[in-house]
Write a protein that holds these residues in place. Sequence first.
Motif, PDB file in Angstrom:
ATOM      1  N   THR A  31      59.453  64.339  61.066  1.00  0.00           N
ATOM      2  CA  THR A  31      58.389  64.754  60.162  1.00  0.00           C
ATOM      3  C   THR A  31      57.401  63.605  59.983  1.00  0.00           C
ATOM      4  O   THR A  31      57.732  62.439  60.189  1.00  0.00           O
ATOM      5  CB  THR A  31      58.954  65.158  58.795  1.00  0.00           C
ATOM      6  OG1 THR A  31      59.685  64.039  58.262  1.00  0.00           O
ATOM      7  CG2 THR A  31      59.868  66.362  58.924  1.00  0.00           C
ATOM      8  N   GLY A  32      56.195  63.937  59.587  1.00  0.00           N
ATOM      9  CA  GLY A  32      55.154  62.927  59.430  1.00  0.00           C
ATOM     10  C   GLY A  32      53.893  63.377  60.137  1.00  0.00           C
ATOM     11  O   GLY A  32      53.847  64.460  60.745  1.00  0.00           O
ATOM     12  N   HIS A  33      52.862  62.569  60.069  1.00  0.00           N
ATOM     13  CA  HIS A  33      51.583  62.910  60.679  1.00  0.00           C
ATOM     14  C   HIS A  33      51.279  61.976  61.848  1.00  0.00           C
ATOM     15  O   HIS A  33      51.687  60.811  61.860  1.00  0.00           O
ATOM     16  CB  HIS A  33      50.456  62.837  59.652  1.00  0.00           C
ATOM     17  CG  HIS A  33      50.572  63.868  58.575  1.00  0.00           C
ATOM     18  ND1 HIS A  33      50.410  65.214  58.814  1.00  0.00           N
ATOM     19  CD2 HIS A  33      50.856  63.751  57.252  1.00  0.00           C
ATOM     20  CE1 HIS A  33      50.575  65.887  57.692  1.00  0.00           C
ATOM     21  NE2 HIS A  33      50.854  65.026  56.722  1.00  0.00           N
ATOM     22  N   LEU A  34      50.545  62.503  62.803  1.00  0.00           N
ATOM     23  CA  LEU A  34      50.193  61.759  64.003  1.00  0.00           C
ATOM     24  C   LEU A  34      49.175  60.666  63.676  1.00  0.00           C
ATOM     25  O   LEU A  34      48.145  60.921  63.055  1.00  0.00           O
ATOM     26  CB  LEU A  34      49.614  62.705  65.057  1.00  0.00           C
ATOM     27  CG  LEU A  34      49.046  62.067  66.328  1.00  0.00           C
ATOM     28  CD1 LEU A  34      50.145  61.355  67.105  1.00  0.00           C
ATOM     29  CD2 LEU A  34      48.373  63.141  67.197  1.00  0.00           C
ATOM     30  N   THR A  35      49.461  59.456  64.135  1.00  0.00           N
ATOM     31  CA  THR A  35      48.535  58.330  64.044  1.00  0.00           C
ATOM     32  C   THR A  35      48.098  57.955  65.451  1.00  0.00           C
ATOM     33  O   THR A  35      48.928  57.813  66.351  1.00  0.00           O
ATOM     34  CB  THR A  35      49.200  57.110  63.376  1.00  0.00           C
ATOM     35  OG1 THR A  35      49.607  57.463  62.062  1.00  0.00           O
ATOM     36  CG2 THR A  35      48.223  55.945  63.287  1.00  0.00           C
ATOM     37  N   ILE A  36      46.797  57.819  65.639  1.00  0.00           N
ATOM     38  CA  ILE A  36      46.250  57.515  66.965  1.00  0.00           C
ATOM     39  C   ILE A  36      45.456  56.222  66.904  1.00  0.00           C
ATOM     40  O   ILE A  36      44.595  56.046  66.039  1.00  0.00           O
ATOM     41  CB  ILE A  36      45.326  58.653  67.463  1.00  0.00           C
ATOM     42  CG1 ILE A  36      46.044  59.999  67.439  1.00  0.00           C
ATOM     43  CG2 ILE A  36      44.812  58.337  68.868  1.00  0.00           C
ATOM     44  CD1 ILE A  36      45.140  61.177  67.768  1.00  0.00           C
ATOM     45  N   ARG A  37      45.760  55.313  67.811  1.00  0.00           N
ATOM     46  CA  ARG A  37      44.958  54.106  68.004  1.00  0.00           C
ATOM     47  C   ARG A  37      44.644  53.980  69.491  1.00  0.00           C
ATOM     48  O   ARG A  37      45.187  54.719  70.310  1.00  0.00           O
ATOM     49  CB  ARG A  37      45.693  52.860  67.490  1.00  0.00           C
ATOM     50  CG  ARG A  37      45.744  52.788  65.959  1.00  0.00           C
ATOM     51  CD  ARG A  37      46.496  51.558  65.474  1.00  0.00           C
ATOM     52  NE  ARG A  37      45.853  50.312  65.850  1.00  0.00           N
ATOM     53  CZ  ARG A  37      44.856  49.736  65.170  1.00  0.00           C
ATOM     54  NH1 ARG A  37      44.365  50.312  64.080  1.00  0.00           N
ATOM     55  NH2 ARG A  37      44.340  48.572  65.562  1.00  0.00           N
ATOM     56  N   GLN A  38      43.786  53.059  69.826  1.00  0.00           N
ATOM     57  CA  GLN A  38      43.312  52.937  71.197  1.00  0.00           C
ATOM     58  C   GLN A  38      43.524  51.512  71.703  1.00  0.00           C
ATOM     59  O   GLN A  38      43.405  50.553  70.944  1.00  0.00           O
ATOM     60  CB  GLN A  38      41.818  53.295  71.258  1.00  0.00           C
ATOM     61  CG  GLN A  38      41.253  53.445  72.646  1.00  0.00           C
ATOM     62  CD  GLN A  38      39.825  54.007  72.613  1.00  0.00           C
ATOM     63  OE1 GLN A  38      39.132  53.906  71.615  1.00  0.00           O
ATOM     64  NE2 GLN A  38      39.408  54.602  73.707  1.00  0.00           N
ATOM     65  N   PHE A  39      43.855  51.406  72.997  1.00  0.00           N
ATOM     66  CA  PHE A  39      43.912  50.082  73.604  1.00  0.00           C
ATOM     67  C   PHE A  39      42.480  49.616  73.862  1.00  0.00           C
ATOM     68  O   PHE A  39      41.695  50.326  74.490  1.00  0.00           O
ATOM     69  CB  PHE A  39      44.707  50.114  74.910  1.00  0.00           C
ATOM     70  CG  PHE A  39      46.188  50.215  74.693  1.00  0.00           C
ATOM     71  CD1 PHE A  39      46.954  49.071  74.523  1.00  0.00           C
ATOM     72  CD2 PHE A  39      46.816  51.446  74.631  1.00  0.00           C
ATOM     73  CE1 PHE A  39      48.323  49.148  74.309  1.00  0.00           C
ATOM     74  CE2 PHE A  39      48.181  51.543  74.416  1.00  0.00           C
ATOM     75  CZ  PHE A  39      48.937  50.392  74.252  1.00  0.00           C
ATOM     76  N   GLY A  40      42.158  48.421  73.376  1.00  0.00           N
ATOM     77  CA  GLY A  40      40.788  47.928  73.457  1.00  0.00           C
ATOM     78  C   GLY A  40      40.406  47.386  74.804  1.00  0.00           C
ATOM     79  O   GLY A  40      39.224  47.354  75.159  1.00  0.00           O
ATOM     80  N   THR A  41      41.378  46.917  75.585  1.00  0.00           N
ATOM     81  CA  THR A  41      41.073  46.396  76.912  1.00  0.00           C
ATOM     82  C   THR A  41      40.950  47.554  77.898  1.00  0.00           C
ATOM     83  O   THR A  41      41.337  48.677  77.616  1.00  0.00           O
ATOM     84  CB  THR A  41      42.167  45.431  77.391  1.00  0.00           C
ATOM     85  OG1 THR A  41      43.419  46.116  77.392  1.00  0.00           O
ATOM     86  CG2 THR A  41      42.248  44.221  76.483  1.00  0.00           C
ATOM     87  N   GLY A  42      40.431  47.253  79.062  1.00  0.00           N
ATOM     88  CA  GLY A  42      40.271  48.297  80.078  1.00  0.00           C
ATOM     89  C   GLY A  42      38.912  48.951  79.960  1.00  0.00           C
ATOM     90  O   GLY A  42      38.393  49.141  78.866  1.00  0.00           O
TER      91      GLY A  42
END
Length: 351
Positions: A31-42
Amino acid sequence: MNETIPVRKGEELDPILLEEHLRSQFKEIPTGHLTIRQFGTGASNLTYTLNIGEWEAVLRRPPLGPVAPKAHDMDREYQVLKALNPLFPLAPKPLLYEDNKEITGAPFFLMERRHGTVIDTEFPEDFEITGEDCENLSEIMVDTLVDLHNVSYKGTRLEEISKPDGFMQRQVEGWIERYYRAKTDEINEIGRLTDWMEKHLPSKNEPTVIHYDYKLNNALFTKNLTKMTGLFDWEMATVGDPLADLGAAMSYWMEKDDPELLIYGMGKPTVTIRPEFYTRVQFIDRYAKKSGRDTSNIHYYLTFAYFKLAVICQQIYYRYKMGQTKDARFAKFGAFAETLIKHSLTIAQKG
């Protein structure tokens, strides 16, 4: 070192739609909510971290806007990882491939999340780096590449999706075509460079599995930097000429005596410009001794590698100039592509 950033504007994913799909595929998600982050390199594929409670994964999808034919093939990268992970554990385990564009706007795949330290333009603030650390990192990078090239791929899916015969000829011809498809400005040296590469194709080497984007910031290391914990960005991996892989690796391996435009063309240079790191000559020599391969013709592969890197930058700059991406990092990629082409021709003429 913080390896992820908040998702860049214009590159967001729909968290509600994505979470609903994830829960339909992975019953173990808590249970819980989706957390999205991004890789800054590339600067190519878009790569995100996904977290729901203790469950985590990495999502990769193509860049925004039109892409070059056969480029950014998510299914192929997924298949490569599926075949390679049991043979070469530094390759992350793939979890899911989806061709449904409604979820993220493009085909994508999920893979396991690996943890560790990324080394790129600086070391972690809490790490007191020594010359021995730099030498050890150099050796790890060489030895891991040798280990990858020793993977026994025959009889696996890797053999099915690769075409090692005529590899270098197809590479040279294909990347020249890519350059002209993404061309924006006139560069005087391009004709002489492409003619030289076509006329001096090397003889065939025994094919191996190659990563083809092998560089320091595509690897993760333990906190004390004594061991690699993961190797990423397998988009260009295939079975082909191992010296092409070595040449590509060396095109990213900067030295303090390199031309200034080469060192600073994409901003802050990599840590390999520190004098304690291996030079390219030392890297190549150790590779030759460890692998038993003849590297006497490496100048050809390095020439081609810088050209290939120039084309990648040119393709990214083309997307920026056409308004297909608004990432401000890409505004200088056209000038850097020109620098790389000139440098590539210099290596060919000195060879």
